[in-house]
Write a protein that holds these residues in place. Structure first.
Motif, PDB file in Angstrom:
ATOM      1  N   ALA A 227      -3.041   0.238   7.047  1.00 60.48           N
ATOM      2  CA  ALA A 227      -2.098  -0.899   6.156  1.00 60.48           C
ATOM      3  C   ALA A 227      -2.612  -2.306   6.958  1.00 60.48           C
ATOM      4  CB  ALA A 227      -0.790  -0.593   6.184  1.00 60.48           C
ATOM      5  N   HIS A 236      -2.346  -7.442  -0.537  1.00 57.01           N
ATOM      6  CA  HIS A 236      -0.848  -7.291  -0.348  1.00 57.01           C
ATOM      7  C   HIS A 236      -0.771  -5.688  -0.371  1.00 57.01           C
ATOM      8  CE1 HIS A 236       3.679  -7.655  -0.807  1.00 57.01           C
ATOM      9  NE2 HIS A 236       3.483  -6.596  -1.452  1.00 57.01           N
ATOM     10  N   VAL A 238       1.361  -2.056  -0.442  1.00 56.78           N
ATOM     11  CA  VAL A 238       2.288  -1.436  -0.569  1.00 56.78           C
ATOM     12  C   VAL A 238       2.277  -0.108   0.102  1.00 56.78           C
ATOM     13  CG1 VAL A 238       3.828  -0.312  -2.462  1.00 56.78           C
ATOM     14  CG2 VAL A 238       2.530  -2.258  -3.128  1.00 56.78           C
ATOM     15  N   ALA A 239       3.219  -0.221   1.325  1.00 52.14           N
ATOM     16  CA  ALA A 239       3.122   0.937   2.294  1.00 52.14           C
ATOM     17  C   ALA A 239       4.120   1.818   1.991  1.00 52.14           C
ATOM     18  CB  ALA A 239       3.547   0.470   3.778  1.00 52.14           C
ATOM     19  N   ALA A 253       5.587  -2.386   7.260  1.00 56.09           N
ATOM     20  CA  ALA A 253       5.467  -3.484   6.276  1.00 56.09           C
ATOM     21  C   ALA A 253       6.059  -4.983   6.521  1.00 56.09           C
ATOM     22  CB  ALA A 253       6.371  -3.000   5.022  1.00 56.09           C
ATOM     23  N   ASN A 254       7.047  -4.953   7.305  1.00 57.68           N
ATOM     24  CA  ASN A 254       7.460  -6.368   7.794  1.00 57.68           C
ATOM     25  C   ASN A 254       6.526  -6.936   8.469  1.00 57.68           C
ATOM     26  OD1 ASN A 254       9.853  -6.139   6.195  1.00 57.68           O
ATOM     27  ND2 ASN A 254      10.859  -5.234   8.097  1.00 57.68           N
ATOM     28  N   GLY A 258       3.899  -7.167   3.771  1.00 57.13           N
ATOM     29  CA  GLY A 258       3.859  -6.105   2.749  1.00 57.13           C
ATOM     30  C   GLY A 258       4.990  -5.747   2.184  1.00 57.13           C
ATOM     31  N   THR A 259       4.760  -4.685   1.291  1.00 49.78           N
ATOM     32  CA  THR A 259       6.406  -4.020   0.764  1.00 49.78           C
ATOM     33  C   THR A 259       6.253  -2.548   1.054  1.00 49.78           C
ATOM     34  OG1 THR A 259       5.810  -5.364  -1.150  1.00 49.78           O
ATOM     35  CG2 THR A 259       7.372  -3.457  -1.612  1.00 49.78           C
ATOM     36  N   ALA A 260       7.415  -2.108   1.499  1.00 51.07           N
ATOM     37  CA  ALA A 260       7.927  -0.664   1.931  1.00 51.07           C
ATOM     38  C   ALA A 260       8.447   0.043   0.639  1.00 51.07           C
ATOM     39  CB  ALA A 260       8.694  -0.498   3.073  1.00 51.07           C
TER      40      ALA A 260
END
Length: 451
Positions: A227, A236, A238-239, A253-254, A258-260
């Motif tokens: 990641a 970008h 998406v974890a 993610a933070n 990214g996005t969790a």
């Protein structure tokens, strides 16, 4: 994580002791750093068999700011700058007799190779000819490059790329990868390219700009490293990981912006939920990294059904289900998508007490090869990465003896790092890797186990 023996062997006192006792001295590997040149020195370029890639290779090197030197003469002067890479264009090789020219070029050039150097051979695929003699000559390079990889020292690596006619435009990306620090722990590998539409003008520092990438098992270890590297390359991310790992997942993610997305990939509705999330939140996906995996080790004769089934569900069936759902969902998996599946050295060589794990990881390789034609028809790719002994929190808990043996039985005499796996995956995720499809790349330092 620190490698105590490597650090000791490269200290002033340790260097003296290892030399006196004839002990191995693992090198500090040259790894990728943004902004650094492709190579720390010039490259030597040679040809045998009337190779057709000379102009292409020269252009790739000069575009990267690498000086190209002529072949080294065996009895010539030894002063001057050591080459950082040795490249041999062996396309056009038609008979075993021509292999002598390869030896005559490689031997003196490799003798002068610098620290963390690179040896790369490019040739026509053995399967692309009906001539037994031609196929024999081309296949001989496989044995040659693997042996060279075992002979090199000081963190140097050797790899082979088969380039069929019509795939010349796909050469640049693998050449840059195998010469760069991204491939620090990739050694003795053989890759076959395919003809593909390769985009031009890729940003070397931000090759994944504008891309959406999914990484499963992203809360820790290798997944977190993947990641981070994909995000570094401007994707970008998406974890994805199970709800129980929610806090760690959110932290990763933070950290990368990214996005969790909490998801049990073995749940009956997992594929539908992932597809819906990607469609609604991101408008589709460009890169999918199937990294999530578990171990439930036991000798086969003592293994219960729960251990077998859970490993198969997470490691193999989930990859099949998620990929099939993405292929079927109109407009979600973008036309030039990249799927990268994490297999394992165990899936190639096997491992005692890991019949379930090894079977699941071997199954991934079969899946990748079978799906490659369908992905190619879409302008997309699917490949597998097979890590060897990678130093993680899990391996740090192994008994010292087991850990040391596992990390030393490879040509580089050390364990790999999670970032080594991540760098290979990030390369396979790039638009420029369009000609790499249905392949398995081992990130194992050329382990002595398996092929």
């Amino acid at each position: 994580m620190s490698d105590w023996y490597r650090d000791f062997a490269n200290s002033g006192f340790g260097t003296t002791i290892t030399r006196q006792l004839g002990l191995p001295r693992p090198a500090v590997l040259r790894r990728y750093e943004p902004g650094r040149p492709l190579l720390p020195g010039p490259a030597v370029l040679g040809s045998t068999g009337g190779g057709r890639l000379g102009d292409t290779l020269t252009r790739v090197l000069t575009d990267a700011g690498v000086a190209v030197l002529p072949p080294v003469v065996a009895d010539g002067p030894t002063d001057g700058e050591k080459p950082a890479a040795v490249l041999l264009d062996a396309t056009g090789l038609t008979s075993p007799g021509q292999l002598a020219a390869a030896y005559q070029f490689l031997a003196p050039a490799i003798k002068r190779l610098g620290t963390s150097g690179r040896v790369l051979i490019l040739a026509d695929p053995p399967a692309a000819t009906d001539s037994p003699a031609t196929a024999a000559a081309r296949q001989a390079l496989d044995g040659l490059i693997r042996s060279v990889g075992k002979e090199l020292r000081d963190g140097s690596t050797a790899n082979l790329v088969y380039v069929p006619e019509g795939a010349e435009s796909a050469v640049a990306s693998p050449v840059r990868f195998f010469l760069s620090g991204r491939s620090a722990y990739v050694d003795g590998q053989v890759l076959t390219l395919a003809a593909a539409d390769v985009p031009t003008g890729e940003d070397g520092e931000r090759p994944l700009a504008g891309k959406v990438a999914v990484v499963t098992g992203a809360a820790r270890g290798i997944g977190a490293a993947i990641a981070r590297v994909l995000a570094r390359d401007a994707a970008h991310v998406v974890a994805v990981d199970v709800p129980a790992a929610g806090q760690s997942l959110a932290e990763v993610a933070n950290e990368i912006g990214g996005t969790a997305f909490q998801l049990d990939i073995t749940a009956a509705d997992a594929a539908a939920r992932l597809v819906a999330h990607l469609r609604e939140r991101h408008g589709g996906v460009d890169v999918v990294v199937h990294n999530a995996g578990i171990t439930r080790d036991k000798l086969l004769v003592n293994m219960d059904a729960a251990r077998w089934n859970s490993v198969m569900a997470v490691n193999l069936q989930a990859q099949l289900d998620l990929t099939a759902a993405l292929l079927a969902a109109e407009g979600v998996l973008r036309p030039d998508a990249r799927i990268v599946c994490v297999s394992s050295q165990s899936g190639i060589a096997g491992n005692r007490g890991q019949t379930n794990y090894a079977a699941s990881k071997a199954g991934i390789i079969g899946m990748v090869r079978a799906w490659a034609p369908e992905f190619a028809a879409r302008g997309a790719t699917i490949n597998a990465v097979a890590p060897g002994f990678i130093v993680t929190e899990m391996t740090a808990k192994m008994p010292l003896g087991t850990r040391e043996v596992g990390s030393r039985i490879n040509s580089l005499q050390q364990g790999g790092l999670p970032v080594d796996v991540a760098e290979t995956i990030a390369w396979l995720s790039q638009p420029g890797s369009a000609g790499v499809n249905g392949q398995v790349v081992r990130v194992c330092g050329q382990s002595m186990l398996g092929a």
